[in-house]
Design an enzyme around this catalytic site. Sequence first.
Site, PDB file in Angstrom:
ATOM      1  NE  ARG A   5     -31.986  49.499  69.549  1.00 48.52           N
ATOM      2  CZ  ARG A   5     -32.699  49.869  70.621  1.00 48.52           C
ATOM      3  NH1 ARG A   5     -33.998  49.706  70.640  1.00 48.52           N
ATOM      4  NH2 ARG A   5     -32.111  50.404  71.668  1.00 48.52           N
ATOM      5  CD  GLU A  43     -34.740  54.462  67.438  1.00 40.55           C
ATOM      6  OE1 GLU A  43     -34.710  54.463  68.682  1.00 40.55           O
ATOM      7  OE2 GLU A  43     -33.862  53.954  66.741  1.00 40.55           O
TER       8      GLU A  43
END
Lengths: 784, 211
Positions: A311, A737
């Site tokens: 990621r 997030e």
Amino acid sequence: MSVHRPTPHDSARLHVTGAARYVDDIPTPAGCLHLAFGQSTIAHGTITAMDLTAVRASEGVIAVLTANDLPHANDVSPSIHDEPLLATGTVHYVGQPLFAVVATSHTAARKAARLAEVTYDTKPAILTIEEAMAANSRFEEGPRVYTRGDASGAIDASAHVIDGVIDMGGQEHFYLEGQAALALPQDDGDMVVHSSTQHPSEIQHKVADALGLPMHGVKVEVRRMGGGFGGKESQGNALAVACAVAASLTGKPCKMRYDRDDDMVITGKRHDFRISYRAGFDHAGRVQGIEFVHYTRCGWAQDLSLPVADRAMLHADNAYFFENIRIESHRLRTNTQSATAFRGFGGPQGIVGVERVMDQIAHHLGLDPLEVRKVNYYAEMESADGGLSAPRAAAPLPPESILTKKKQVTPYGQEVTDFVLHGLTADLAARCDYEARRVAVAEWNAGSPVLKRGMAITPVKFGISFTLSHLNQAGALVHVYQDGSVALNHGGTEMGQGLYQKVAQVASGVFGIGLEQVRLTATDTSKVPNTSATAASSGSDLNGMAVLAACEALRARMADHLAAVRQGEPADVVFEGGLVRVGADEMTFCAAAKECYEGRVSLSATGFYKTPDISWDRIKGNGRPFYYFAYGAACSEVVIDTLTGEYKVLRTDILHDAGRSLNPALDIGQIEGGFVQGAGWLTTEELVWDDKGRLRTHAPSTYKIPAASDRPKVFNVALFEGDNPEATIHRSKAVGEPPFCLGISVLMALSDAVAACGAAYPALDAPATPERVLKAVMRVRGDA
Amino acid sequence: MSPAINFELRRRTFIAGTAVAAVTVGMSRKAAAQTAAPVGAESTTVFLTVNGEGRELTVDNRTTLLDALREHLQLTGTKKGCDHGQCGACTCTVNGTRVNSCLSLAVMHDGDEVETIEGIGAPDAMDPMQTAFVENDGFQCGYCTPGQIQSARAVLDEIRAGIPSHVTDDLTAEITITDAEIRERMSGNICRCGAYANILAAITQVAEDQA
């Protein structure tokens, strides 16, 4: 209909009166036993002898378990089975559980755990990135590399080239409620586990393996957590498994709660990263080619490190189109805690890397960093058609051309179809009076030799979906009782983000009833099976849709019955305002439920959802890993004291895209909280290990978490309203997030303030503690 | 500190002192045991007034007030965050003053009046500070909330009582309730979810309503 309304958190009244129950608050049955781990005191070595005589003799001790005493699997790893519950000969970090004490009280267990006499054959520990690289100590066979175009060639052909390195530290979760589990033995060897976990299904799976039971023999229940932030995605496994094994062996309820210091020493944290970079660009700061090398300390076990590092690579572009890019990622195995999930899951680290590059390019060219960012942005999304209702201040689009199309594709091959940052950034800059304030800051600095101000706007584009595609699924179970009350259950867990409330809002909308008629029950693996962790910001996207499906199925059944009885059409049945209308007939929802029950209509339904249109090859680094992107931008202004390095955040303005927000109050809370936590990561929160691999910052006395006084003095947060172009739950966007990355604006503002002290580039590492800021000031002034 | 508050504290202490007398029979038995064992008694019986109710309990001398409340009196609204006096989750009031109950031993509070979050209000009968926290979304996960509310109420009392803080400019003038004063005085209560903006809004709302 309560969807899109700012209703309070579903447990609000319980939270403020101390009536909300967490695992440690659950009344335990008589005879409950308590566990504590004996821990490794060295970072790497072999256990040559472990004398537990004194432990067993200690007051209140019922049993002491070592790896040899475990009846079945000795494994708490969420990935490749490389993480035993209790050490098997070799120890890999200071704090690793070696044995478990089962005693009559928490204190008795902890006291006994310290009495072990363990001797080790100590081996050299690999603690740092340099040591790991030198020893080729890593996960996977070598670095993972994603490329597009010819980065190196493009850089060399560019008018300007910069290079550099940024170090960024990890981060302790410090969920206010520490890790905790309670295991209750049942009939026939079954086990019920209360766990403070984001991932009940994994706890169930691990406990079942440890007890030699099928998963149906274990039920895991989670009502709420006192914070998770990713730290309860896999790190609760050890406690739940230890309690379940002890409960199975003793026949008694068993409970375990880490003392705070133990929690910080034993559990994994955010991955720290070193990112080295090289970029070539033109006179306007437009990047021609860019290279990143990511080095991350994954700790001793793999845990979730591969998807975290992936990621980070997937966010190495952040909001910027790079035609020629190469990202190389080293996942290093070190003798430290096994780094784990933490809000952003590698994304923030990748973004910090590229934001540093943008900042340095601007410094190199003497341009406003915001201008450099803007010239590198992806092209704005195509406007108004496609179901977009909100007015957006979109920048004028160039004519449709090959160039535009190409500019919309990420390095990993995903087309960016929803880019809104041109308009969003312009809106934010106007709201916070960016240009005028930047001029004012420069003037103020000219007359202020000791205090210097700095300002920065940083954007975020964050990919939404689990990159392990099969995790993007969710289930729900909905009951309508004959009194018209509705009970909901889904696989998502509540950790303060307001998921339960958002999902209840969805259900109340479908049935046209008030929220007081809808009850979310504790997440329970026996009600909804095979759930994914509440992680990757996916909670309301996935579970909201699953609940919607179940509620719509129930409503259709009810409408069919109510219409059939009255010779009407099901499509004409209206559920609204607590009432159900069938033609001329009107009744309360409660009466409708009773009538359906008496008409023998099944009033229980499951719902299921899987995110459409995603596919991802993580080895090739190609596909569409994300269903959509969430966007935001923040502008922060800071002042630093150049004599001490101390600083304050004077003002922060945020504009964040939560799609058509399911609940603006909860979403703004997530944005503010994410920012505070992100800024904390990059400023005051510093983890320090000594040369023996011991974590020296294992309590909030030495690890500085932002307090009320650290919040920006002026703090304006607004939602960038507009539908999600993708068909998410009521066109909302995930919000857990992405706003964490807005804290990066503080780091860049500090860099800007330091840059006001001299000609050199500040090259500020994170966390930018006062010590680092002072060093950077001295470096920039040429004093260092 | 204003004289009125001083008087208030002394009066409470005095009343508490008389309450101790009521259980001195139990105490003297302990005292006798102490002389027989030179190392001293390991446990002590204490009398606490908790949320207005008299509670007698015998605890290990090393039991913190926090553990006494949670483990012995089953008042689990007061939370254990760090057990080090650093996070503020365990804040409750003793004789009207806020304390970190994890840093205080139960045996130090014989005769004291302890108020926990459960004593401030209930879900169907909330205190104005609790209502303000709900109205302003002054929490996310809720774990720090009981401590935040205890501190918030005490902060307003402390300002009114003239107790200065690090950010008080004039130590002789009456202290005004400002954003800076509230932030400074609330900085011992960590909210890891970062709900500070809303927490401050809730406290400000109560301060304004009470002004």
